[in-house]
Design a protein around this motif. Structure first.
Motif, PDB file in Angstrom:
ATOM      1  N   SER A   1      -1.197   1.422  -4.525  1.00  0.00           N
ATOM      2  CA  SER A   1      -0.739   0.035  -4.344  1.00  0.00           C
ATOM      3  C   SER A   1       0.740  -0.033  -3.988  1.00  0.00           C
ATOM      4  N   LEU A   2       1.531   0.925  -4.467  1.00  0.00           N
ATOM      5  CA  LEU A   2       2.975   0.905  -4.237  1.00  0.00           C
ATOM      6  C   LEU A   2       3.399   1.742  -3.037  1.00  0.00           C
ATOM      7  N   ALA A   3       2.541   2.598  -2.524  1.00  0.00           N
ATOM      8  CA  ALA A   3       2.924   3.539  -1.457  1.00  0.00           C
ATOM      9  C   ALA A   3       3.484   2.807  -0.250  1.00  0.00           C
ATOM     10  N   ASP A   4       4.564   3.358   0.295  1.00  0.00           N
ATOM     11  CA  ASP A   4       5.223   2.779   1.463  1.00  0.00           C
ATOM     12  C   ASP A   4       5.399   3.861   2.526  1.00  0.00           C
ATOM     13  N   SER A   5       5.185   3.505   3.765  1.00  0.00           N
ATOM     14  CA  SER A   5       5.231   4.490   4.849  1.00  0.00           C
ATOM     15  C   SER A   5       6.608   5.113   5.032  1.00  0.00           C
ATOM     16  N   SER A   6       7.652   4.488   4.513  1.00  0.00           N
ATOM     17  CA  SER A   6       9.011   5.021   4.675  1.00  0.00           C
ATOM     18  C   SER A   6       9.422   5.960   3.547  1.00  0.00           C
ATOM     19  N   TRP A   7       8.561   6.161   2.577  1.00  0.00           N
ATOM     20  CA  TRP A   7       8.906   7.047   1.470  1.00  0.00           C
ATOM     21  C   TRP A   7       9.160   8.464   1.970  1.00  0.00           C
ATOM     22  N   GLU A   8      10.175   9.104   1.385  1.00  0.00           N
ATOM     23  CA  GLU A   8      10.464  10.509   1.680  1.00  0.00           C
ATOM     24  C   GLU A   8      10.316  11.402   0.460  1.00  0.00           C
ATOM     25  N   ILE A   9      10.221  10.792  -0.730  1.00  0.00           N
ATOM     26  CA  ILE A   9       9.987  11.564  -1.945  1.00  0.00           C
ATOM     27  C   ILE A   9       8.823  10.941  -2.698  1.00  0.00           C
ATOM     28  N   LEU A  10       8.125  11.785  -3.451  1.00  0.00           N
ATOM     29  CA  LEU A  10       6.980  11.332  -4.254  1.00  0.00           C
ATOM     30  C   LEU A  10       6.965  12.132  -5.545  1.00  0.00           C
ATOM     31  N   ASP A  11       7.064  11.427  -6.676  1.00  0.00           N
ATOM     32  CA  ASP A  11       7.060  12.073  -7.983  1.00  0.00           C
ATOM     33  C   ASP A  11       5.904  11.510  -8.802  1.00  0.00           C
ATOM     34  N   VAL A  12       4.848  12.313  -8.944  1.00  0.00           N
ATOM     35  CA  VAL A  12       3.688  11.909  -9.755  1.00  0.00           C
ATOM     36  C   VAL A  12       3.501  12.883 -10.918  1.00  0.00           C
ATOM     37  N   SER A  13       4.535  13.605 -11.283  1.00  0.00           N
ATOM     38  CA  SER A  13       4.428  14.632 -12.312  1.00  0.00           C
ATOM     39  C   SER A  13       3.993  14.030 -13.644  1.00  0.00           C
ATOM     40  N   GLY A  14       3.086  14.747 -14.322  1.00  0.00           N
ATOM     41  CA  GLY A  14       2.621  14.320 -15.631  1.00  0.00           C
ATOM     42  C   GLY A  14       1.818  13.044 -15.631  1.00  0.00           C
ATOM     43  N   SER A  15       1.259  12.641 -14.492  1.00  0.00           N
ATOM     44  CA  SER A  15       0.526  11.377 -14.385  1.00  0.00           C
ATOM     45  C   SER A  15      -0.972  11.640 -14.260  1.00  0.00           C
ATOM     46  N   ASP A  16      -1.738  10.548 -14.117  1.00  0.00           N
ATOM     47  CA  ASP A  16      -3.190  10.629 -13.951  1.00  0.00           C
ATOM     48  C   ASP A  16      -3.603  10.533 -12.490  1.00  0.00           C
ATOM     49  N   VAL A  17      -2.682  10.761 -11.573  1.00  0.00           N
ATOM     50  CA  VAL A  17      -3.015  10.732 -10.147  1.00  0.00           C
ATOM     51  C   VAL A  17      -3.938  11.909  -9.836  1.00  0.00           C
ATOM     52  N   SER A  18      -4.983  11.656  -9.048  1.00  0.00           N
ATOM     53  CA  SER A  18      -5.971  12.679  -8.719  1.00  0.00           C
ATOM     54  C   SER A  18      -5.894  13.042  -7.237  1.00  0.00           C
ATOM     55  N   ASN A  19      -6.833  13.874  -6.800  1.00  0.00           N
ATOM     56  CA  ASN A  19      -6.878  14.276  -5.389  1.00  0.00           C
ATOM     57  C   ASN A  19      -7.012  13.080  -4.464  1.00  0.00           C
ATOM     58  N   SER A  20      -7.849  12.128  -4.868  1.00  0.00           N
ATOM     59  CA  SER A  20      -8.081  10.953  -4.026  1.00  0.00           C
ATOM     60  C   SER A  20      -6.803  10.151  -3.825  1.00  0.00           C
ATOM     61  N   GLY A  21      -6.080   9.890  -4.923  1.00  0.00           N
ATOM     62  CA  GLY A  21      -4.841   9.121  -4.813  1.00  0.00           C
ATOM     63  C   GLY A  21      -3.782   9.851  -4.029  1.00  0.00           C
ATOM     64  N   LEU A  22      -3.652  11.157  -4.254  1.00  0.00           N
ATOM     65  CA  LEU A  22      -2.654  11.939  -3.531  1.00  0.00           C
ATOM     66  C   LEU A  22      -2.964  11.975  -2.039  1.00  0.00           C
ATOM     67  N   ALA A  23      -4.248  12.102  -1.685  1.00  0.00           N
ATOM     68  CA  ALA A  23      -4.634  12.140  -0.270  1.00  0.00           C
ATOM     69  C   ALA A  23      -4.330  10.819   0.422  1.00  0.00           C
ATOM     70  N   LYS A  24      -4.604   9.700  -0.252  1.00  0.00           N
ATOM     71  CA  LYS A  24      -4.335   8.390   0.348  1.00  0.00           C
ATOM     72  C   LYS A  24      -2.841   8.164   0.538  1.00  0.00           C
ATOM     73  N   VAL A  25      -2.045   8.554  -0.458  1.00  0.00           N
ATOM     74  CA  VAL A  25      -0.601   8.385  -0.340  1.00  0.00           C
ATOM     75  C   VAL A  25      -0.050   9.286   0.764  1.00  0.00           C
ATOM     76  N   ALA A  26      -0.538  10.517   0.850  1.00  0.00           N
ATOM     77  CA  ALA A  26      -0.075  11.425   1.897  1.00  0.00           C
ATOM     78  C   ALA A  26      -0.433  10.909   3.278  1.00  0.00           C
ATOM     79  N   GLU A  27      -1.579  10.261   3.397  1.00  0.00           N
ATOM     80  CA  GLU A  27      -1.983   9.701   4.688  1.00  0.00           C
ATOM     81  C   GLU A  27      -1.110   8.521   5.081  1.00  0.00           C
TER      82      GLU A  27
END
Length: 346
Positions: free
Chosen positions: A101-127
């Motif tokens: 919900s928060l992902a922005d196309s201009s992001w250059e850093i991503l910190d999800v350490s120690g969170s409940d983010v899964s493969n699905s969420g990481l793939a969508k944000v990376a896309e």
């Protein structure tokens, strides 16, 4: 200005200065020191900005906002979204729904350490965020090598990757090393200049810094021999402005998203009465002391089980013998049962 008052307000480190000057010069020096100290104190005690106060309020009520976050996050700038994601991570609210919900196309850093983010969420944000340069997936048990593969395929500018920190993440990055290895099995060409980089790599060819504090010797040897472009656990450069200077994103001392909440007072978004889980996790795979005691007790219990069973049988036979000798009737009943058994056997 009253020299005595200004001298009283100075810290001890300034009042105890040994000034080898006459009285007038000493007074002038004390006044200058007081003015400088006042300016520094004013800068340190400056009120927080309106943006920081608003982010604190948003962070405090973030749980209530999560259901409608996709609709309201559209109006937020990219840096504000990163700040909200950083607060959500520290409040243990960061999952696939929140980060997407928060992902922005201009992001250059991503910190999800120690969170409940899964493969699905990481793939969508990376896309969505294909300009990512630095990513921290350490201590994420729900991210596997599949998520890492999606990350490096979509983010061709990825330079720094933080990983490890828990058994699940250690296993993930160990399985993901093949993604960074060049594939030379189907390469045609007589010189290296004729090779196209898209033909010799699985992905992640831009990766240069890998932060893996507990890397094993075999993985380190493999990366050193087959992926020499990747620097594992880099150290800060001693000489400034070097071409190979290590960026801040590749140093594990500071959280990747720390710059986006440094001006926000944590007291403004910490919810009263809620026990916050620690943001840092032990990097070693060593078991907690309580678990060690439990395993040791279980092992001792299993080792002594046969002896306890033998003692129980002996106590039962002893009780039967004592009961038989307690009276003539009991003795007669016992002898009758023994005679019956012998008759059936014969």
């Amino acid at each position: 200005m009253d020299i005595r008052k200004s001298e009283e307000k100075l810290p001890k480190s300034l009042k105890n200065l040994n000034l080898n000057t006459n009285r007038g010069q000493k007074n002038e020096t004390l006044v200058s020191a007081y003015l400088a100290f006042s300016r520094i104190s004013a800068l340190k005690s400056k009120p927080p900005s309106l943006v920081s106060l608003c982010l604190g309020v948003i962070g405090k009520h973030l749980e209530e906002m999560i259901p409608c976050l996709p609709d309201i996050s559209i109006i937020f700038p990219a840096d504000i979204k990163l700040s909200i994601a950083a607060i959500a991570r520290r409040r243990k609210l960061l999952d696939d729904h929140v980060i997407v919900s928060l992902a922005d196309s201009s992001w250059e850093i991503l910190d999800v350490s120690g969170s409940d983010v899964s493969n699905s969420g990481l793939a969508k944000v990376a896309e969505m965020c294909k300009s990512l340069r630095a990513v921290d997936i350490s201590r994420c048990n729900k991210i596997t090598s599949i998520g890492v593969s999606e990350l490096v395929q979509h983010c061709r500018s990825l330079e720094a990757l933080r990983c490890g920190g828990c058994p699940g993440s250690e296993s993930t990055i160990r399985r993901s090393l093949i993604i960074f290895k060049p594939n030379l099995s189907n390469v045609e060409g007589e010189t290296w200049e004729e090779l196209d980089i898209t033909e010799i790599g699985h992905g992640g060819q831009s990766l240069r810094w890998l932060v893996w504090p507990r890397i094993d010797k075999d993985s380190l040897a493999m990366l050193s021999s087959e992926c020499p472009r990747i620097v594992v656990n880099p150290k800060p450069s001693l000489v400034a402005y070097r071409r190979d200077e290590v960026p801040q994103e590749a140093l594990p001392d500071v959280a990747l998203d720390e710059p986006f909440i440094k001006d926000i007072d944590p007291k403004t978004w910490v919810v009263t009465g809620v026990v916050q889980k620690p943001t840092s996790f032990p990097l070693s795979n060593e078991l907690p002391i309580a678990e060690k005691f439990r395993l040791a007790y279980a092992e001792r219990d299993a080792r002594l089980a046969p002896k306890r069973a033998k003692n129980a049988r002996q106590q039962q036979r002893r009780a039967e013998r004592d009961w038989m000798m307690s009276s003539n009737k009991a003795k007669a009943m016992f002898l009758a049962s023994m005679a019956t058994r012998s008759l059936y056997k014969s």
